[in-house]
Motif scaffolding. Structure first.
Motif, mmCIF file in Angstrom:
data_model
loop_
_atom_site.group_PDB
_atom_site.id
_atom_site.type_symbol
_atom_site.label_atom_id
_atom_site.label_comp_id
_atom_site.label_asym_id
_atom_site.label_seq_id
_atom_site.Cartn_x
_atom_site.Cartn_y
_atom_site.Cartn_z
ATOM 1 N N THR A 267 1.520 12.700 0.574
ATOM 2 C CA THR A 267 1.113 11.380 0.682
ATOM 3 C C THR A 267 -0.348 11.064 -0.018
ATOM 4 O O THR A 267 -1.255 12.292 -0.286
ATOM 5 C CB THR A 267 0.660 10.911 2.126
ATOM 6 N N GLU B 48 2.894 6.257 -2.469
ATOM 7 C CA GLU B 48 3.928 7.208 -2.720
ATOM 8 C C GLU B 48 3.815 7.609 -4.302
ATOM 9 O O GLU B 48 3.976 8.852 -4.705
ATOM 10 C CB GLU B 48 5.531 6.786 -2.656
ATOM 11 N N ARG C 4 0.862 -1.294 -0.036
ATOM 12 C CA ARG C 4 -0.046 0.104 0.086
ATOM 13 C C ARG C 4 0.846 1.338 0.066
ATOM 14 O O ARG C 4 0.682 2.334 -0.839
ATOM 15 C CB ARG C 4 -1.059 -0.070 1.214
ATOM 16 N N ASP C 5 1.916 1.169 0.822
ATOM 17 C CA ASP C 5 2.581 2.531 0.878
ATOM 18 C C ASP C 5 3.455 2.748 -0.373
ATOM 19 O O ASP C 5 3.787 3.779 -0.889
ATOM 20 C CB ASP C 5 3.755 2.464 1.977
#
Length: 295
Positions: free
Chosen positions: A152, A132, A127-128
């Motif tokens: 974000t 990004e 997910r991160d």
């Protein structure tokens, strides 16, 4: 308004076209080229069949894409095929193969996600990685310039919602995995460890870096599934057009009567195509359909 190229060929008998999504219908993120929408809808109104052929899972074909209107889909890089809304082909991995693949990823420390027909199973870091990218892409699209470190993306994006849903992996019904790594040697390591039983190709998600890639069972790819689907439809591959830009499109370009690489495709992909159209930003799908008389 998009450009329109001259008509190079006159209207021919009904054809079937298989069209990739990312880098072909879409530029970046979830922006669909206006000319692509008109090309697909006009071709279908002229009596031709247009199928999506994507590395995305069915659950990743969001309304902005699906609402264009297609006669069916090939998803997960050939893992599944639908005629209309009917699932007619499933090419999934044995549970033992899935377990082996997951074990290797976890031992190596690589982020990854699994694709079933209607579910995604992400590792905690996926997910991160996508957040990004989407945040940076929004800044680029707005023309702000440098990307602040604090930027974000919110979970409003459907893909981020799916990737935030970390839960126990399924070992059944899995057709494909995608691995994501900053280590440029990741592809070589995955290929060395898994290629005896799996079809491993280098990354088809450019913003995820050169260390990414995707894995299906040996023999499972867009091209081989297209041949199975054409057999069901009673159509010859000679009548088919395939349009794509990535390494997971190579077999599609090879089996279709006319394999068309996007102008933004890599040289390796272009080398397997019969011809090259313009880029996704310069109406590549429209120009290819126009050239071959679908519109």
């Amino acid at each position: 308004m998009f450009r329109r190229t001259p008509v190079w060929s006159t209207m021919i008998s009904p054809r079937i076209a298989f069209v990739d999504v990312d880098g072909t219908l879409l530029d970046t993120g979830s922006v669909v080229a206006e000319s692509s929408v008109e090309a697909v809808r006009t071709a279908r109104s002229n009596g031709h069949l247009v199928y999506l052929s994507t590395g995305r899972a069915s659950v990743e074909i969001y309304p902005a894409i699906r609402d264009i209107g297609f006669d069916g889909t090939i998803t997960s890089g050939g893992g599944f095929a639908e005629i209309g809304d009917e699932l007619v082909i499933e090419r999934t991995m044995p549970a033992a193969a899935v377990a082996r693949m997951i074990g290797f990823y976890e031992e190596s420390g690589y982020d990854f996600y699994l694709q079933s027909f209607d579910e995604l199973y992400p590792s905690p870091g996926v997910r991160d990685r996508f957040a990004e990218y989407y945040a940076a892409d929004s800044v680029r699209a707005a023309g702000i310039g440098a990307i602040p470190e604090s930027v974000t993306a919110t979970d409003d994006h459907p893909e981020l919602k799916a990737f935030a849903n970390v839960r126990p992996y399924s070992y059944t019904g899995i057709a494909k995995s995608v691995f994501l790594a900053g280590d440029l040697r990741a592809y070589d390591r995955v290929s060395a460890a898994l290629s005896a039983d799996f079809h491993v190709i280098t990354g088809t998600i450019p913003h995820m870096g050169r260390g990414s890639g995707e894995v299906t069972l040996n023999g499972v790819n867009k091209g081989s599934t297209i041949l199975q689907l054409l057999d069901r439809l009673g159509l010859d591959a000679v009548s088919a057009l395939g349009i794509g830009d990535s390494s997971n499109d190579i077999e599609m370009l090879q089996v279709c009567g006319v394999g068309i690489a996007m102008g933004n495709a890599t040289d390796a992909v272009k080398s397997h195509a019969d011809e090259v159209t313009t880029s996704v930003r310069h109406d590549g799908v429209w120009n290819a359909f126009r050239r071959h008389g679908l519109i």
